[in-house]
Each structure stands twice: as structure tokens, then as C-alpha cells.
Design an enzyme around this catalytic site. Structure first.
Site, short mmCIF file in Angstrom:
data_model
loop_
_atom_site.label_atom_id
_atom_site.label_comp_id
_atom_site.label_asym_id
_atom_site.label_seq_id
_atom_site.Cartn_x
_atom_site.Cartn_y
_atom_site.Cartn_z
N GLN A 1 -6.65 0.90 -8.25
CA GLN A 1 -6.41 0.08 -7.05
C GLN A 1 -7.47 -1.00 -6.88
OE1 GLN A 1 -6.31 3.42 -7.16
NE2 GLN A 1 -5.01 4.31 -5.58
N ASN B 1 -12.08 10.24 0.77
CA ASN B 1 -11.61 8.94 0.28
C ASN B 1 -11.24 9.09 -1.19
OD1 ASN B 1 -11.07 6.15 0.79
ND2 ASN B 1 -12.84 5.63 -0.45
N LYS B 2 -10.77 8.00 -1.77
CA LYS B 2 -10.32 7.99 -3.16
C LYS B 2 -11.34 8.66 -4.09
CE LYS B 2 -7.16 6.89 -4.27
NZ LYS B 2 -6.01 7.81 -4.46
N ARG C 1 0.44 2.04 0.10
CA ARG C 1 -0.60 3.08 0.06
C ARG C 1 -1.76 2.59 0.92
NH1 ARG C 1 -3.86 -0.12 -1.07
NH2 ARG C 1 -5.31 1.57 -1.41
N GLY C 2 -2.77 3.47 1.05
CA GLY C 2 -3.83 3.16 2.01
C GLY C 2 -3.43 3.80 3.34
N ALA C 3 -4.36 4.54 3.93
CA ALA C 3 -4.00 5.37 5.09
C ALA C 3 -3.31 4.60 6.23
CB ALA C 3 -5.25 6.09 5.58
N ASP D 1 -9.38 8.00 3.94
CA ASP D 1 -8.02 8.46 4.24
C ASP D 1 -8.02 9.50 5.35
OD1 ASP D 1 -8.17 7.56 1.30
OD2 ASP D 1 -6.08 7.37 1.92
N ARG E 1 2.84 12.60 1.51
CA ARG E 1 1.48 12.60 0.96
C ARG E 1 0.60 13.42 1.91
NH1 ARG E 1 -1.06 7.21 -1.36
NH2 ARG E 1 -2.33 8.77 -2.42
O1 MRU Z 1 -4.19 6.77 -2.89
P1 MRU Z 1 -4.38 5.56 -2.02
O2 MRU Z 1 -4.41 4.28 -2.78
O3 MRU Z 1 -3.42 5.56 -0.86
O4 MRU Z 1 -5.80 5.78 -1.40
C1 MRU Z 1 -6.40 4.86 -0.56
C2 MRU Z 1 -7.85 5.03 -0.57
O5 MRU Z 1 -8.38 6.06 -0.81
C3 MRU Z 1 -8.64 3.84 -0.27
O6 MRU Z 1 -9.91 3.97 -0.81
C4 MRU Z 1 -8.81 3.48 1.15
O7 MRU Z 1 -10.14 3.26 1.40
C5 MRU Z 1 -8.46 4.42 2.19
S1 MRU Z 1 -7.25 3.70 3.16
C6 MRU Z 1 -7.95 2.29 3.91
#
Ligand code: MRU
Length: 366
Positions: free
Chosen positions: A203, A254-255, A53-55, A244, A90
Site C-alpha cells: 500500500q 496498524n499494518k 481499505r483503510g479504517a 486500524d 474484515r
Molecule cells: O489493510 P489495510 O490497507 O486496510 O490497512 C490499513 C492500514 O493499516 C493503514 O496503515 C492505515 O494507517 C490505517 S487506516 C488509516
């Protein structure tokens, strides 16, 4: 980054140079498990179920997913099927489509017999580029941290708040938001990180805290509701988060929970920075709130919590009765006006189209 003295990336090729290996992030922090991806379906599941996970890492995995899919056929129509299937896993991280489109467009230029080999080369290139990009983000962010440290008299640690995980596990290596932290640590600047646990999947607790412990960087885990309180009391010098998808106008997706931290930071004059590679910028969407698709994930992620029991077994428990349903929007959008700056591999920009076009002039078609 190092784990127990050994250097790891978050994704790599197995010895046969065909299978892909990843760290299964659903098992951290209590178990360190390496998973093999052998088929397109494996890559899709790894993305959907968040083993990766993570963009940026989603993008890198998707690139290798194309390679795995090509083992079953290399025609234009199969390539189009692979691309469509991967992109559907996703919706929010724009790096997924970015990586898949790059591979698809390039492969279409090659004869079918050469496509598999070219795909592996291109996926490896995307990974190498990601590492370099994030290291550069780290170096630009380091300057900000150094500046704060000097303004504080070059004694006390710089207090940083981060949300979710934008460390090396969210990328191929270095991370985005944590790259400046790792660089500051390397440069001998004392830092202390306040780590939002980041419900529902935690996370922050399971990945960011684990990464920081592995590098022996000072940190405290905090509940998602603590940041505002700490900011009111001057206990945070800077917020640094990842993203993201960021619109070319500077709206940051973002998250879930990032927006509330940005509001608290704005109210308390705490600088709020977002780290991102150019591949996370959406050059089509101007209004993040209206345009960015927000992933709605399973209610089970909210209703159940995973952890380690006193006897050492890892298990999950339900936190409500069966009568309570849950909603689970996975991301939110922080408007550009709340953001102090965007830290990219090319430098730091205001969260605006003018700023981003200055750093990425090739994207400005007007
Ligand atoms: O759902 P995830 O764990 O894939 O989301 C990732 C995020 O939102 C992180 O905060 C992150 O900053 C973005 S990717 C570097």
C-alpha cells in the site's frame, strides 16, 4: 485531494443518488478505475477484497453498504442481517462496526418506510464528518511538523517516515497520517516522506507514493527494512502512521511492520506519532495484544507480486516455487510505551487512558 487537477474523494454517490462509486484501489497506481457498488454484496466484496481499505474508508463504505442492503428490505431482521454481514468482512478495523452500529441503532428508531432515506442521510453525514475530522488531525499534526522545521532552522525539509497508506485513499478525504503532511505542504513547509513499501500488498508503494506524486510532494520509496538504518543515521525527524484500532489505553494496531518501526524509533529517539479519528478508538479493549483480532489474509498476497511489465501490461508474478507456503498476518500491535503521542481531531494526547479520556471525557464512565 486532487488528481490531475480534479478534486476526488475516495467514495461518493453516483448521479442517481443511490449507487455508490469508489476508486478501485486494487488497480492503483497503474490504472485509475472507478467502480460502482450497487448491492450489499458489492459493498461486502469491496471491503473484503480491498477495493476500499483503510479504517475510516472501510467505515464509510460499510455505512453506504447498509443503504444498498436496505434496497432489498427494511425490516428489523433484514437490518440485523445487513449489519452482521458487513461486520464479518474484515475483523481488525474498528471503524467498520462503529459505522454499522451507528446506522443500525439510528434506523431502528424510525418507521420502516423512512429507513432508506435516513440511511443515505446518515451515511453522507459519516462521510462529511470524516473529512472534517481528518482535516483537524492534519491541523494538529501540522503544528508538530512546523515545530520540527523551526528547530531545524526553518531551512531543510522535515524528514517523515510513514508506513502503509494512511493518506486520503484510506479515508474519505485528507487521510490520517498524511493529513499533517498535506497541511504542511499547503503551509509552505518543505517535507520529504520516506514511504515504506509495506509488503505484502504494497500500500505504501502503490497508494502512498501515488498520492504524494499527485500532490508533487517530495518522497522516496524504501523497502520495509530500511527505516531502522535511516533512523540510526539521523535521516528521519518523525514517524507518522495511521491505525486500524487503538485501545483506550493507547496500544496501536496498524499494518504489519508498524511495531518494528516503533521499536527502531524508540531506540533512536525518533518521535513516533499515530494519527487517528475518535472512531478508531476501541473503548472496550484495554490490552491490544490480547484483545485485538488480527486479520490473517491469503498466503497468495505474499507469494505473488503485482506490477507493470516493461511492455506496459499489468500482471502478477510468483516469487517462490510452489513448494513454499506463506503466512500473512495483516496487522501488528505497537504497545503504548513506544508511542510518543496520538494525533486526534481533538488534539494530541499521550498514548494512555488518562490522555484519551481527557480528550474524550464523554467516554469515561468511571
Ligand atoms: O489493510 P489495510 O490497507 O486496510 O490497512 C490499513 C492500514 O493499516 C493503514 O496503515 C492505515 O494507517 C490505517 S487506516 C488509516
Amino acid at each position: 485531494m486532487k488528481i490531475n487537477g480534479s478534486h476526488y474523494r475516495s467514495i461518493w454517490l453516483a448521479d442517481d443518488k443511490r449507487r455508490v462509486q469508489i476508486i478501485d484501489q486494487t488497480r492503483l497506481p497503474h490504472e485509475f478505475v472507478i467502480a460502482n457498488l450497487e448491492t450489499l454484496e458489492d459493498a461486502c466484496l469491496a471491503i473484503k477484497d480491498m477495493l476500499v481499505r483503510g479504517a475510516p474508508l472501510i467505515g464509510a463504505t460499510a455505512a453506504y453498504g447498509v443503504c444498498l442492503g436496505l434496497a432489498d428490505g427494511v425490516t428489523d431482521s433484514h437490518l440485523s442481517y445487513i449489519a452482521k454481514t458487513l461486520k464479518a468482512q474484515r475483523p481488525t478495523a474498528v471503524n467498520l462496526a462503529w459505522a454499522v452500529d451507528q446506522l443500525e441503532n439510528q434506523l431502528l428508531e424510525y418507521p420502516e418506510a423512512e429507513r432508506l432515506e435516513i440511511a443515505y442521510q446518515e451515511a453522507a453525514r459519516i462521510c462529511e464528518e470524516d473529512v472534517q475530522t481528518n482535516e483537524n488531525i492534519g491541523l494538529h499534526g501540522l503544528e508538530l511538523i512546523k515545530d520540527i522545521w523551526q528547530r531545524k532552522g526553518a531551512k531543510d525539509p522535515v524528514q517523515i517516515l510513514t508506513h502503509c497508506n494512511a493518506g486520503w485513499l484510506a479515508t474519505v478525504d485528507w487521510g490520517t497520517a498524511l493529513a499533517p503532511v498535506f497541511k504542511a505542504d499547503e503551509a509552505g513547509i518543505p517535507v520529504h516522506v520516506w514511504v515504506d513499501e509495506t509488503r505484502p500488498r504494497n500500500q505504501g508503494a502503490s497508494l502512498t507514493a501515488w498520492e504524494l506524486s499527485a500532490q508533487s510532494i517530495d518522497h522516496h520509496l524504501i523497502t520495509d527494512n530500511s527505516g531502522g538504518h535511516l533512523m540510526q543515521r539521523g535521516m528521519i525527524d518523525i514517524c507518522i502512521v495511521g491505525t486500524d484500532r487503538t485501545t483506550y489505553t493507547g496500544d496501536v494496531c496498524n499494518k504489519i511492520g508498524t511495531y518494528l518501526k516503533a521499536l527502531a524509533a524508540f531506540d533512536n529517539n525518533v518521535p513516533f506519532y499515530v494519527c487517528l479519528p475518535g472512531s478508531t478508538i476501541d473503548w472496550e479493549i484495554s490490552n491490544g495484544l490480547e484483545g485485538i483480532p488480527i486479520e490473517e489474509r491469503s498466503a497468495d498476497e505474499v507469494l505473488w507480486v503485482r506490477g507493470k511489465r516493461p511492455d506496459g501490461t499489468v500482471d502478477k508474478v510468483k516469487i517462490v516455487t510452489d513448494k513454499t507456503p506463506a503466512a500473512n498476518p495483516a496487522f501488528d500491535v505497537t504497545p503504548a510505551r513506544l508511542i510518543t503521542g496520538l494525533i486526534t481531531e481533538r488534539g494530541i494526547s499521550p498514548a494512555s487512558s488518562e490522555g484519551l479520556y481527557q480528550l474524550y471525557p464523554e467516554k469515561n464512565n468511571s
